[in-house]
Write a protein that holds these residues in place. Structure first.
Motif, PDB file in Angstrom:
ATOM      1  N   ARG A 410       0.834  -1.206   0.000  1.00  0.00           N
ATOM      2  CA  ARG A 410       0.000   0.000   0.000  1.00  0.00           C
ATOM      3  C   ARG A 410       0.866   1.253   0.000  1.00  0.00           C
ATOM      4  O   ARG A 410       0.550   2.243  -0.666  1.00  0.00           O
ATOM      5  N   TRP A 411       1.967   1.200   0.740  1.00  0.00           N
ATOM      6  CA  TRP A 411       2.859   2.362   0.826  1.00  0.00           C
ATOM      7  C   TRP A 411       3.491   2.670  -0.523  1.00  0.00           C
ATOM      8  O   TRP A 411       3.488   3.817  -0.965  1.00  0.00           O
ATOM      9  N   GLU A 412       4.025   1.660  -1.201  1.00  0.00           N
ATOM     10  CA  GLU A 412       4.753   1.919  -2.448  1.00  0.00           C
ATOM     11  C   GLU A 412       3.851   2.417  -3.555  1.00  0.00           C
ATOM     12  O   GLU A 412       4.294   3.136  -4.447  1.00  0.00           O
ATOM     13  N   LEU A 413       2.545   2.065  -3.513  1.00  0.00           N
ATOM     14  CA  LEU A 413       1.618   2.547  -4.539  1.00  0.00           C
ATOM     15  C   LEU A 413       1.505   4.067  -4.530  1.00  0.00           C
ATOM     16  O   LEU A 413       1.234   4.680  -5.563  1.00  0.00           O
ATOM     17  N   ASN A 414       1.707   4.669  -3.364  1.00  0.00           N
ATOM     18  CA  ASN A 414       1.561   6.125  -3.238  1.00  0.00           C
ATOM     19  C   ASN A 414       2.892   6.847  -3.060  1.00  0.00           C
ATOM     20  O   ASN A 414       2.910   8.051  -2.795  1.00  0.00           O
ATOM     21  N   HIS A 415       3.995   6.099  -3.198  1.00  0.00           N
ATOM     22  CA  HIS A 415       5.292   6.717  -2.929  1.00  0.00           C
ATOM     23  C   HIS A 415       6.352   6.335  -3.962  1.00  0.00           C
ATOM     24  O   HIS A 415       7.478   5.995  -3.635  1.00  0.00           O
ATOM     25  N   GLY A 416       5.988   6.359  -5.210  1.00  0.00           N
ATOM     26  CA  GLY A 416       6.983   6.258  -6.277  1.00  0.00           C
ATOM     27  C   GLY A 416       7.356   4.876  -6.725  1.00  0.00           C
ATOM     28  O   GLY A 416       8.319   4.715  -7.462  1.00  0.00           O
ATOM     29  N   GLY A 417       6.668   3.844  -6.273  1.00  0.00           N
ATOM     30  CA  GLY A 417       6.969   2.506  -6.751  1.00  0.00           C
ATOM     31  C   GLY A 417       8.056   1.820  -5.943  1.00  0.00           C
ATOM     32  O   GLY A 417       8.669   2.404  -5.034  1.00  0.00           O
ATOM     33  N   ILE A 418       8.326   0.568  -6.281  1.00  0.00           N
ATOM     34  CA  ILE A 418       9.256  -0.233  -5.495  1.00  0.00           C
ATOM     35  C   ILE A 418      10.710   0.205  -5.723  1.00  0.00           C
ATOM     36  O   ILE A 418      11.148   0.376  -6.851  1.00  0.00           O
ATOM     37  N   SER A 419      11.408   0.375  -4.605  1.00  0.00           N
ATOM     38  CA  SER A 419      12.838   0.712  -4.627  1.00  0.00           C
ATOM     39  C   SER A 419      13.357   0.562  -3.211  1.00  0.00           C
ATOM     40  O   SER A 419      12.583   0.483  -2.248  1.00  0.00           O
ATOM     41  N   GLY A 420      14.665   0.539  -3.081  1.00  0.00           N
ATOM     42  CA  GLY A 420      15.256   0.484  -1.750  1.00  0.00           C
ATOM     43  C   GLY A 420      14.910   1.701  -0.926  1.00  0.00           C
ATOM     44  O   GLY A 420      14.658   1.615   0.273  1.00  0.00           O
ATOM     45  N   ARG A 421      14.887   2.874  -1.571  1.00  0.00           N
ATOM     46  CA  ARG A 421      14.540   4.105  -0.861  1.00  0.00           C
ATOM     47  C   ARG A 421      13.110   4.046  -0.347  1.00  0.00           C
ATOM     48  O   ARG A 421      12.818   4.430   0.798  1.00  0.00           O
ATOM     49  N   CYS A 422      12.200   3.557  -1.200  1.00  0.00           N
ATOM     50  CA  CYS A 422      10.797   3.446  -0.796  1.00  0.00           C
ATOM     51  C   CYS A 422      10.665   2.500   0.402  1.00  0.00           C
ATOM     52  O   CYS A 422       9.898   2.766   1.336  1.00  0.00           O
ATOM     53  N   ALA A 423      11.423   1.396   0.388  1.00  0.00           N
ATOM     54  CA  ALA A 423      11.385   0.443   1.504  1.00  0.00           C
ATOM     55  C   ALA A 423      11.868   1.105   2.789  1.00  0.00           C
ATOM     56  O   ALA A 423      11.260   0.928   3.858  1.00  0.00           O
ATOM     57  N   GLN A 424      12.938   1.886   2.710  1.00  0.00           N
ATOM     58  CA  GLN A 424      13.455   2.566   3.897  1.00  0.00           C
ATOM     59  C   GLN A 424      12.466   3.595   4.409  1.00  0.00           C
ATOM     60  O   GLN A 424      12.259   3.736   5.625  1.00  0.00           O
ATOM     61  N   GLN A 425      11.833   4.338   3.487  1.00  0.00           N
ATOM     62  CA  GLN A 425      10.841   5.328   3.900  1.00  0.00           C
ATOM     63  C   GLN A 425       9.641   4.661   4.572  1.00  0.00           C
ATOM     64  O   GLN A 425       9.087   5.184   5.541  1.00  0.00           O
ATOM     65  N   PHE A 426       9.264   3.490   4.073  1.00  0.00           N
ATOM     66  CA  PHE A 426       8.166   2.750   4.691  1.00  0.00           C
ATOM     67  C   PHE A 426       8.531   2.326   6.118  1.00  0.00           C
ATOM     68  O   PHE A 426       7.737   2.463   7.049  1.00  0.00           O
ATOM     69  N   ILE A 427       9.744   1.813   6.301  1.00  0.00           N
ATOM     70  CA  ILE A 427      10.194   1.393   7.630  1.00  0.00           C
ATOM     71  C   ILE A 427      10.253   2.602   8.577  1.00  0.00           C
ATOM     72  O   ILE A 427       9.869   2.513   9.749  1.00  0.00           O
ATOM     73  N   ASN A 428      10.714   3.745   8.063  1.00  0.00           N
ATOM     74  CA  ASN A 428      10.731   4.951   8.889  1.00  0.00           C
ATOM     75  C   ASN A 428       9.319   5.334   9.337  1.00  0.00           C
ATOM     76  O   ASN A 428       9.110   5.759  10.470  1.00  0.00           O
ATOM     77  N   TYR A 429       8.356   5.150   8.422  1.00  0.00           N
ATOM     78  CA  TYR A 429       6.948   5.447   8.747  1.00  0.00           C
ATOM     79  C   TYR A 429       6.457   4.514   9.851  1.00  0.00           C
ATOM     80  O   TYR A 429       5.825   4.964  10.813  1.00  0.00           O
ATOM     81  N   ILE A 430       6.757   3.242   9.732  1.00  0.00           N
ATOM     82  CA  ILE A 430       6.335   2.270  10.752  1.00  0.00           C
ATOM     83  C   ILE A 430       6.952   2.609  12.105  1.00  0.00           C
ATOM     84  O   ILE A 430       6.289   2.585  13.149  1.00  0.00           O
ATOM     85  N   LEU A 431       8.237   2.957  12.099  1.00  0.00           N
ATOM     86  CA  LEU A 431       8.927   3.281  13.347  1.00  0.00           C
ATOM     87  C   LEU A 431       8.361   4.536  13.995  1.00  0.00           C
ATOM     88  O   LEU A 431       8.448   4.709  15.216  1.00  0.00           O
ATOM     89  N   GLY A 432       7.818   5.426  13.172  1.00  0.00           N
ATOM     90  CA  GLY A 432       7.269   6.668  13.704  1.00  0.00           C
ATOM     91  C   GLY A 432       5.867   6.556  14.259  1.00  0.00           C
ATOM     92  O   GLY A 432       5.353   7.515  14.859  1.00  0.00           O
ATOM     93  N   GLN A 433       5.230   5.402  14.065  1.00  0.00           N
ATOM     94  CA  GLN A 433       3.862   5.226  14.543  1.00  0.00           C
ATOM     95  C   GLN A 433       3.834   4.898  16.035  1.00  0.00           C
ATOM     96  O   GLN A 433       4.770   4.329  16.578  1.00  0.00           O
TER      97      GLN A 433
END
Length: 433
Positions: A410-433
């Motif tokens: 769900r995250w990558e669909l709204n954040h530029g598609g699959i990439s290492g950067r997108c994965a890191q940004q997703f993990i940062n989002y989870i950690l911030g919750q």
């Protein structure tokens, strides 16, 4: 103090507004017995404040006065210190003058501020020579500077002779280096009014290492092998990292600098508008005892830009040979760096297997001057999942795997598609919750 500072020869070229020089003039005025007490106190406090600012920014501790004097010795790029950096201390007449200066510095190390404090009724020097910094390493502005200055300062405090003092400093110059290059990993540049290039340290450089980059093992190995050869003094190539955005190209180069910093590797970051300074930059770096990567991030040229022609000559092909201690590492989303159009193919002449296109050759020639080209491509869906899973494990995220991967989709669909950067940004989002 004024008499001690006046004895400095090799290390006597102090900045006009330096703490040491200003305090020496305070002592001179105090000994003249013709002074305004309040005015002298104000001048002393101004220098002590500057000392506290430097101590805080570099996380100095215990004896700020000793740390400051050590910092001056490390930062002073003079013929003696630069020679020691390159070949170590050799027998020569210059050693006589250096030892005289080090004798003066030993006197400054042991300087008694009690007279100054008694006559002016202040106690600030008693405090800064027994100083306790905030015990929080994460507040350090630049840990490289802090650790090296404090370490050498403690060694110099233990010396009992000018010879020991001399050996400690010259050994530091040979092992670590002198000036800003000895203390810092990475730099930006700016042009001075004199026409020379000034190097500004990047104090808050990312501490990433190659193991932090999940996947891309072949790409990392190529980069490591080339850099290992470079720092070992062997032949190495300029490197172009090209491919999709967010795949770790810039991260790989920063990690390389972090991992080979102890081997004398330094990085100079340069922007496209600064290419005209490349010749001057190389001239200032070529005689230093370090290996330098000139780093160009997100390098690309539009069709109407001609700066790439200047870069071509500097990389390889100009009259002056590029020094052995300098390589260029660049990242780009374009394989050939320069925008290509179908119009470039109109002048192609075909005769059997012979193809010639002057326009195409002109544009391809820049990329061809990088001896190593490494492709970083977007990961597959499964590779994206592997990156997310690995990053989650490193950060002790306890979500069920299926739930984690659904959320990553769900995250990558709204954040530029699959990439290492997108994965890191997703993990940062989870950690911030």
């Amino acid at each position: 103090m004024e008499r001690i500072v006046a004895k400095l020869l090799i290390y006597g070229d102090l900045p006009k507004d330096s703490i040491l020089l200003n305090l020496s003039t305070v002592c001179r005025d105090l000994h003249s017995n013709n002074y305004n007490k309040e005015e002298l106190i104000s001048r002393v406090y101004k220098e002590v404040k500057k000392l506290l600012v430097l101590g805080t920014s570099c996380a100095f501790d215990k004896n700020l006065w000793h740390n400051y004097l050590t910092y001056l010795l490390i930062m002073d790029e003079n013929p003696f210190s630069l020679t020691c950096e390159k070949v170590g201390s050799k027998d020569g007449s210059v050693n006589h003058f250096a030892k005289n200066d080090f004798h003066a510095y030993r006197e400054l190390f042991n300087y008694d501020f009690s007279e100054l404090e008694e006559k002016l009724g202040i106690d600030c020097f008693s405090c800064i020579t027994d100083y306790r910094s905030i015990d929080k390493p994460e507040l350090m502005y630049n840990s490289n500077v802090s650790e090296k200055v404090r370490g050498l300062s403690e060694l110099l405090e233990k010396t009992t002779s000018d010879e020991e003092f001399f050996d400690c400093i010259t050994d530091f110059y040979k092992r670590i280096g002198v000036g800003s290059f000895g203390l810092n990993k990475a730099f930006r540049i700016r042009e001075c009014t004199s026409g020379e290039v000034e190097f500004t340290p990047i104090n808050n450089m990312d501490k990433v290492v190659l193991n932090d980059l999940v996947g891309y093992e072949i790409q990392k190995k190529k980069l490591i092998d080339n850099t290992k050869a470079f720092v070992a003094g062997k032949k190495a190539n300029n490197v172009l990292l090209f491919g999709d955005s967010g795949t770790g190209k810039s991260t790989s180069i920063k990690a390389i600098v972090n991992e080979f910093y102890g081997d004398g590797l330094r990085m100079i970051e340069i922007y496209k508008y600064q290419f005209r300074l490349l010749s001057q930059l190389i001239a200032q770096l070529k005689n230093r005892n370090y290996k330098f990567i000139i780093y160009m991030d997100d390098l690309s040229f539009e069709e109407d830009e001609s700066d790439y022609k200047f870069l071509k000559a500097v990389i390889e092909g100009g009259v002056e040979t590029k020094p052995d201690n300098i390589l260029i590492y660049a990242t780009s989303n374009r394989r050939h760096l320069i925008k290509e159009t179908w119009r470039d193919r109109r002048d192609v002449e075909q005769d059997g297997d012979i193809h010639r296109s002057d326009t195409m050759e002109e544009k391809l020639s820049l990329a061809n001057r990088f001896g190593v080209t490494i492709g970083y491509y977007k990961p597959s869906r499964q590779e994206f999942y592997d990156i997310v899973t690995e990053l989650a494990a490193r950060h002790d995220i306890t979500m069920e795997k299926e739930e984690l991967l659904r959320a990553a989709d769900r995250w990558e669909l709204n954040h530029g598609g699959i990439s290492g950067r997108c994965a890191q940004q997703f993990i940062n989002y989870i950690l911030g919750q």
